[in-house]
Design an enzyme around this catalytic site. Sequence first.
Site, PDB file in Angstrom:
ATOM      1  N   ASP A   1     -37.797   6.725   1.834  1.00  0.00           N
ATOM      2  CA  ASP A   1     -36.680   5.825   2.121  1.00  0.00           C
ATOM      3  C   ASP A   1     -35.395   6.519   1.667  1.00  0.00           C
ATOM      4  O   ASP A   1     -35.181   6.705   0.466  1.00  0.00           O
ATOM      5  CB  ASP A   1     -36.894   4.508   1.363  1.00  0.00           C
ATOM      6  CG  ASP A   1     -35.859   3.444   1.719  1.00  0.00           C
ATOM      7  OD1 ASP A   1     -34.762   3.813   2.185  1.00  0.00           O
ATOM      8  OD2 ASP A   1     -36.150   2.258   1.517  1.00  0.00           O
ATOM      9  N   HIS A   2     -34.553   6.869   2.623  1.00  0.00           N
ATOM     10  CA  HIS A   2     -33.362   7.654   2.293  1.00  0.00           C
ATOM     11  C   HIS A   2     -32.324   6.848   1.509  1.00  0.00           C
ATOM     12  O   HIS A   2     -31.361   7.405   0.991  1.00  0.00           O
ATOM     13  CB  HIS A   2     -32.727   8.204   3.581  1.00  0.00           C
ATOM     14  CG  HIS A   2     -32.073   9.545   3.394  1.00  0.00           C
ATOM     15  ND1 HIS A   2     -31.480   9.932   2.217  1.00  0.00           N
ATOM     16  CD2 HIS A   2     -31.923  10.585   4.231  1.00  0.00           C
ATOM     17  CE1 HIS A   2     -30.983  11.142   2.333  1.00  0.00           C
ATOM     18  NE2 HIS A   2     -31.240  11.575   3.553  1.00  0.00           N
ATOM     19  N   ARG A   3     -32.508   5.530   1.413  1.00  0.00           N
ATOM     20  CA  ARG A   3     -31.602   4.731   0.582  1.00  0.00           C
ATOM     21  C   ARG A   3     -31.885   4.962  -0.899  1.00  0.00           C
ATOM     22  O   ARG A   3     -30.985   4.847  -1.735  1.00  0.00           O
ATOM     23  CB  ARG A   3     -31.763   3.247   0.902  1.00  0.00           C
ATOM     24  CG  ARG A   3     -31.380   2.861   2.327  1.00  0.00           C
ATOM     25  CD  ARG A   3     -31.748   1.413   2.610  1.00  0.00           C
ATOM     26  NE  ARG A   3     -33.176   1.181   2.453  1.00  0.00           N
ATOM     27  CZ  ARG A   3     -33.759  -0.008   2.560  1.00  0.00           C
ATOM     28  NH1 ARG A   3     -33.018  -1.089   2.820  1.00  0.00           N
ATOM     29  NH2 ARG A   3     -35.067  -0.133   2.412  1.00  0.00           N
TER      30      ARG A   3
ATOM     31  N   LEU B   1     -34.014   7.722  -2.012  1.00  0.00           N
ATOM     32  CA  LEU B   1     -34.328   9.124  -2.287  1.00  0.00           C
ATOM     33  C   LEU B   1     -33.571  10.026  -1.329  1.00  0.00           C
ATOM     34  O   LEU B   1     -33.191   9.603  -0.229  1.00  0.00           O
ATOM     35  CB  LEU B   1     -35.836   9.362  -2.121  1.00  0.00           C
ATOM     36  CG  LEU B   1     -36.751   8.577  -3.069  1.00  0.00           C
ATOM     37  CD1 LEU B   1     -38.124   8.387  -2.457  1.00  0.00           C
ATOM     38  CD2 LEU B   1     -36.863   9.304  -4.401  1.00  0.00           C
TER      39      LEU B   1
END
Length: 544
Positions: free
Chosen positions: A516-518, A520
């Site tokens: 999850d780019h939010r 990591l």
Amino acid sequence: MRVTKIEVPDIGDYRNVPVIEILVEVGQRVEKEQSLVTLESDKATMEVPSSAKGVIKEIKVKVGETVSEGALILLLENEEAGPGAGSESLAPVPTPASSPAATFATNGHGVQEVKVPDIGDYKDIPVIEVAVKVGDRVEKEQSLVTLESDKATMDVPSSAAGVVKEVKVKVGDNVSEGSVIVLLETEGGPAPAAAAAPAPKQEVEKPSDAPQPPPPAPASPSALAQAPLIPAGVGGALPSHASPSVRKFARELGVDVSQVQGTGPKGRITQDDVTAFVKGVMTGQRAAPAAGAPAVAGGGELNLLPWPKVDFAKFGPIDPKPLSRIKKISGANLHRNWVMIPHVTNNDEADITELEALRVQLNKEHEKAGVKFTMLAFVIKAVVFALKKFPTFNASLDGDNLVFKQYYNVGFAADTPNGLVVPVIRNADQKGLVEIATEMADLSKAAREGKLKPDQMQGGCFSISSLGGIGGTTFTPIINAPEVAILGLSRGAMKPVWDGKQFVPRLILPISLSFDHRALDGAEAGRFNAYLVSLLTDCRRMLL
């Protein structure tokens, strides 16, 4: 401050009723009449409310246990003055299954009067929903009307099949025991003056102004079939006015009724409303808000084009088959996760030549003991080490906060005839390789047989999806909310690897880490994968 015992109240002749939901947790402050747990028999759904406000000290039951009248539910540090430890019964008594649910009288022409059954001491209960109209054909046990007092909501079912000749009540009317609901023209002619029928479904309703309890901890990656489509308690939730039968239908589909817009009388939620909600989520016309995020104006809609309507039969023969329940629910959850989570996948390769040799050797040594080691068991062990070194991967997003977990529960995807489920190895950091391999085998068997219990699919921190036995080189596994990452394993293959002097054959395992780019970024994912690869390449590192 004294401790109050909250016990199961008088629930009639019901015994050993399963606990299907726990609505509170230790340390939570609850208000008087706030629902604590949900019980469900084959005839009734009941919520047990608190008789006082206070803080929960200890919960004495868990999902799946069965309870009867007097069983201890929890201990509450009571803030109110009153008698000694004990609890009041605030829940209405459900009609016993052996009681007549409706009384019928014949006029000699095959027309029966359906009357309000024995509903205890309740009088002048408002009719909040009429589910049938003149001319409707109804089946046995089909709900005819819904009644709602200040404490209970009850469906009055039909005990016979037939056609509605006349509806004797309307929404807003007050009825009591013996009031005529409808005239039913039966298909089998006159019936006895009284017939036994199933008890009306009951569910203790919270007053509309009572604080709503938070939902249970989200099931991760619990049966994709267990996790709700959207979390309860999200900001902007709608009032959940629904009958017990509709609530049960919604629960089976994993829908939180507080997020469904009702179209029935006075905003009542109908079964069609629940079906439309699920359809909207699955087709992309409606998106579920992320956990902890405020509701988006307009229902979080993505303004996508409608799903194409095609008559496939005009192009050739077809064979329509319904999706399994697991696939229906998991499809909605996977769609939500894919739409709401910004996925990025980092691919890498691990040299597992030595690890595979160790696995084969251990299987020979433990053959008589019946323990079978799979590569996945080794990967789970290595993942725990990686989660400890990179704790952000063992966290979950909660609004603007990142919740770091101090336990290591690893889920693994299990393929079953009915669809994908994800059993969870709890406290994997405290278990050796033999324990992990044994527990994996037991959980996989239960999954194939459809015998997994809800608590065996809950509480996961990180998931692994392995296609090693099937094939493929890389893929993008979809994250199981509320987790922030998932690891995919493809099939290992022998490849020539340069050792500095020559090419030598090595067994290479492709790994795919979706994150999850939010929560990591790519650098963290790269480091996580590199460390995991080093552990799998040389398992002696796990001894350090």
